[in-house]
Design a protein around this motif. Structure first.
Motif, PDB file in Angstrom:
ATOM      1  N   GLY A 107       0.810  -1.200   0.000  1.00 45.75           N
ATOM      2  CA  GLY A 107       0.000   0.000   0.000  1.00 45.75           C
ATOM      3  C   GLY A 107       0.849   1.258   0.000  1.00 45.75           C
ATOM      4  O   GLY A 107       1.797   1.370   0.776  1.00 45.75           O
ATOM      5  N   LYS A 108       0.506   2.190  -0.869  1.00 49.06           N
ATOM      6  CA  LYS A 108       1.228   3.459  -0.944  1.00 49.06           C
ATOM      7  C   LYS A 108       1.064   4.243   0.352  1.00 49.06           C
ATOM      8  O   LYS A 108       1.943   5.008   0.748  1.00 49.06           O
ATOM      9  N   TYR A 109      -0.089   4.044   1.001  1.00 43.91           N
ATOM     10  CA  TYR A 109      -0.400   4.711   2.257  1.00 43.91           C
ATOM     11  C   TYR A 109      -0.857   3.681   3.288  1.00 43.91           C
ATOM     12  O   TYR A 109      -1.213   2.550   2.939  1.00 43.91           O
ATOM     13  N   GLU A 110      -0.891   4.081   4.546  1.00 46.91           N
ATOM     14  CA  GLU A 110      -1.541   3.269   5.569  1.00 46.91           C
ATOM     15  C   GLU A 110      -3.030   3.157   5.244  1.00 46.91           C
ATOM     16  O   GLU A 110      -3.606   4.055   4.628  1.00 46.91           O
ATOM     17  N   VAL A 111      -3.666   2.062   5.644  1.00 45.37           N
ATOM     18  CA  VAL A 111      -5.098   1.892   5.410  1.00 45.37           C
ATOM     19  C   VAL A 111      -5.853   2.995   6.143  1.00 45.37           C
ATOM     20  O   VAL A 111      -5.659   3.198   7.347  1.00 45.37           O
ATOM     21  N   THR A 112      -6.694   3.703   5.417  1.00 43.87           N
ATOM     22  CA  THR A 112      -7.406   4.838   5.989  1.00 43.87           C
ATOM     23  C   THR A 112      -8.737   4.409   6.602  1.00 43.87           C
ATOM     24  O   THR A 112      -9.235   3.306   6.357  1.00 43.87           O
ATOM     25  N   GLN A 113      -9.324   5.337   7.351  1.00 40.07           N
ATOM     26  CA  GLN A 113     -10.636   5.072   7.939  1.00 40.07           C
ATOM     27  C   GLN A 113     -11.682   4.805   6.856  1.00 40.07           C
ATOM     28  O   GLN A 113     -12.521   3.907   6.993  1.00 40.07           O
ATOM     29  N   ALA A 114     -11.638   5.555   5.753  1.00 38.50           N
ATOM     30  CA  ALA A 114     -12.599   5.353   4.677  1.00 38.50           C
ATOM     31  C   ALA A 114     -12.430   3.980   4.027  1.00 38.50           C
ATOM     32  O   ALA A 114     -13.420   3.298   3.723  1.00 38.50           O
ATOM     33  N   GLN A 115     -11.193   3.561   3.810  1.00 38.39           N
ATOM     34  CA  GLN A 115     -10.938   2.257   3.200  1.00 38.39           C
ATOM     35  C   GLN A 115     -11.391   1.125   4.110  1.00 38.39           C
ATOM     36  O   GLN A 115     -12.027   0.159   3.658  1.00 38.39           O
ATOM     37  N   TYR A 116     -11.063   1.237   5.375  1.00 37.65           N
ATOM     38  CA  TYR A 116     -11.437   0.202   6.334  1.00 37.65           C
ATOM     39  C   TYR A 116     -12.953   0.088   6.433  1.00 37.65           C
ATOM     40  O   TYR A 116     -13.510  -1.019   6.431  1.00 37.65           O
ATOM     41  N   GLY A 209       6.948  16.541  21.217  1.00 35.84           N
ATOM     42  CA  GLY A 209       6.693  17.402  22.358  1.00 35.84           C
ATOM     43  C   GLY A 209       6.024  18.716  22.042  1.00 35.84           C
ATOM     44  O   GLY A 209       5.699  19.490  22.942  1.00 35.84           O
ATOM     45  N   ASN A 210       5.803  18.990  20.750  1.00 33.33           N
ATOM     46  CA  ASN A 210       5.172  20.265  20.387  1.00 33.33           C
ATOM     47  C   ASN A 210       4.257  20.043  19.176  1.00 33.33           C
ATOM     48  O   ASN A 210       4.323  20.762  18.188  1.00 33.33           O
ATOM     49  N   ASP A 211       3.427  18.994  19.261  1.00 36.29           N
ATOM     50  CA  ASP A 211       2.574  18.644  18.134  1.00 36.29           C
ATOM     51  C   ASP A 211       1.141  18.423  18.618  1.00 36.29           C
ATOM     52  O   ASP A 211       0.820  18.615  19.786  1.00 36.29           O
ATOM     53  N   THR A 212       0.264  18.032  17.701  1.00 39.28           N
ATOM     54  CA  THR A 212      -1.141  17.814  18.042  1.00 39.28           C
ATOM     55  C   THR A 212      -1.354  16.505  18.785  1.00 39.28           C
ATOM     56  O   THR A 212      -2.433  16.279  19.331  1.00 39.28           O
ATOM     57  N   ASN A 213      -0.348  15.642  18.801  1.00 34.96           N
ATOM     58  CA  ASN A 213      -0.387  14.396  19.561  1.00 34.96           C
ATOM     59  C   ASN A 213      -1.583  13.520  19.169  1.00 34.96           C
ATOM     60  O   ASN A 213      -2.302  13.012  20.016  1.00 34.96           O
ATOM     61  N   GLN A 214      -1.775  13.367  17.868  1.00 33.45           N
ATOM     62  CA  GLN A 214      -2.773  12.451  17.337  1.00 33.45           C
ATOM     63  C   GLN A 214      -2.443  12.160  15.876  1.00 33.45           C
ATOM     64  O   GLN A 214      -1.495  12.726  15.322  1.00 33.45           O
ATOM     65  N   THR A 215      -3.223  11.305  15.273  1.00 30.49           N
ATOM     66  CA  THR A 215      -2.981  10.969  13.876  1.00 30.49           C
ATOM     67  C   THR A 215      -3.243  12.175  12.971  1.00 30.49           C
ATOM     68  O   THR A 215      -3.915  13.124  13.350  1.00 30.49           O
ATOM     69  N   VAL A 216      -2.686  12.098  11.764  1.00 28.32           N
ATOM     70  CA  VAL A 216      -2.953  13.109  10.734  1.00 28.32           C
ATOM     71  C   VAL A 216      -3.308  12.373   9.442  1.00 28.32           C
ATOM     72  O   VAL A 216      -3.077  11.170   9.303  1.00 28.32           O
ATOM     73  N   ASP A 217      -3.891  13.094   8.484  1.00 32.58           N
ATOM     74  CA  ASP A 217      -4.195  12.497   7.191  1.00 32.58           C
ATOM     75  C   ASP A 217      -2.940  11.868   6.596  1.00 32.58           C
ATOM     76  O   ASP A 217      -1.831  12.410   6.730  1.00 32.58           O
ATOM     77  N   VAL A 218      -3.115  10.737   5.929  1.00 33.32           N
ATOM     78  CA  VAL A 218      -1.974  10.096   5.278  1.00 33.32           C
ATOM     79  C   VAL A 218      -1.436  10.998   4.169  1.00 33.32           C
ATOM     80  O   VAL A 218      -2.167  11.819   3.604  1.00 33.32           O
ATOM     81  N   PHE A 228       6.549   5.462  -1.035  1.00 33.94           N
ATOM     82  CA  PHE A 228       5.651   5.112   0.074  1.00 33.94           C
ATOM     83  C   PHE A 228       5.597   6.247   1.093  1.00 33.94           C
ATOM     84  O   PHE A 228       6.619   6.836   1.439  1.00 33.94           O
ATOM     85  N   PHE A 229       4.386   6.498   1.611  1.00 32.49           N
ATOM     86  CA  PHE A 229       4.185   7.570   2.574  1.00 32.49           C
ATOM     87  C   PHE A 229       3.984   7.011   3.987  1.00 32.49           C
ATOM     88  O   PHE A 229       3.423   5.929   4.165  1.00 32.49           O
ATOM     89  N   ASP A 230       4.425   7.781   4.977  1.00 31.04           N
ATOM     90  CA  ASP A 230       4.178   7.484   6.395  1.00 31.04           C
ATOM     91  C   ASP A 230       4.723   6.130   6.840  1.00 31.04           C
ATOM     92  O   ASP A 230       4.147   5.490   7.722  1.00 31.04           O
ATOM     93  N   MET A 231       5.823   5.704   6.243  1.00 31.88           N
ATOM     94  CA  MET A 231       6.472   4.495   6.748  1.00 31.88           C
ATOM     95  C   MET A 231       7.092   4.758   8.115  1.00 31.88           C
ATOM     96  O   MET A 231       7.382   3.828   8.862  1.00 31.88           O
TER      97      MET A 231
END
Length: 266
Positions: A107-116, A209-218, A228-231
């Motif tokens: 996969g070019k990207y991690e499996v997204t919420q829409a794909q799952y 230490g200075n981020d949103t501390n959650q997932t972001v769009d692939v 490949f993205f987000d490896m």
């Protein structure tokens, strides 16, 4: 932990430190857990002897697609050396030469919420089709997915594509092996990360230490040399292997890990 044993995740996470994102680092975990940073990246195996297209796009309906890049066979040095960082969940893979004789798609990207959701809606396993702490974000990677959940996802994906006549005989959607994953992650590089030996907040989604501390769009960060993205970062990604207590230190060819597992202390 699952009675079948511990399985492997790779790639680091938005809530992990820089060391966890290194190409050669892995996390061990029981397959039944579901945490807010456990996702997956699908692989696709073509039959031997068939020279496939460089890229494939799978149409899941309602405008949802899944993109795959073909990875040529090759040889690389897997693992790390002298990079202990004291984090109990990050485990070293001894450096050794791995030969991969069969090409595969990843996969070019991690499996997204829409794909799952497109694949898992209507499943008969009583599993949520939207297992995310950060729901309603279709382009973020799915998370809170266990290794066993990933197997259900892939089984349903195979069945749907076979029934529709879009999956030729001999092809199969699976999780990549640990060696396939690292081979694609390194993408011909030998450094700690696919871009070099240091990491910054602009390289990947990790806990600096200075981020949103959650997932972001692939796809928000630069791709690695093979596209490949987000490896590195965003979510840990399941691979197929069980843990081998006697990990090879010499050269190996097409390793898949043990046929089964047994519980071990992390």
């Amino acid at each position: 932990f699952s009675p079948e044993g511990l399985t492997v995740m790779r790639g680091g996470t938005w809530k992990g430190d820089a060391h966890a994102c290194a190409s050669g680092k892995r996390m061990l975990s029981g397959g039944y857990g579901r945490y807010e940073n456990w996702g997956l990246r699908a692989a696709l195996t073509p039959p031997e002897g068939k020279k496939p297209a460089k890229e494939l796009t799978l149409d899941l309906g309602d405008g949802v697609t899944m993109e795959f890049i073909y990875v040529e066979p090759g040889t690389f040095v897997m693992g790390v050396e002298n990079e202990k960082d004291g984090r109990f969940e990050c485990v070293e893979v001894p450096r050794h030469v791995v030969g991969l004789t069969k090409g595969f798609y990843l996969g070019k990207y991690e499996v997204t919420q829409a794909q799952y959701q497109a694949v898992m809606t209507g499943n008969t396993n009583s599993l949520s089709a939207t297992p995310s702490q950060y729901g309603n974000n279709p382009n973020r990677p799915v998370e809170k997915v266990s290794w066993d959940d990933a197997q259900v996802f892939l089984t349903r994906l195979n069945a749907t594509e076979q029934a529709a006549g879009r999956l030729p005989a001999g092809w199969q959607y699976i999780l990549p092996t640990e060696s396939q994953w690292e081979y694609a992650c390194r993408a011909g590089t030998t450094t700690v990360y696919s871009w070099g030996n240091t990491i910054s907040p602009t390289d990947a989604n990790w806990d600096h230490g200075n981020d949103t501390n959650q997932t972001v769009d692939v796809g928000q960060y630069a791709a690695n040399p093979w596209g490949f993205f987000d490896m590195h970062g965003n979510v840990w990604e399941w691979v197929s292997d069980w843990i081998d207590p006697n990990y090879p230190s010499g050269s190996v060819t097409d390793p898949t890990g043990p046929a089964s597992g047994s519980p071990r202390v992390i």
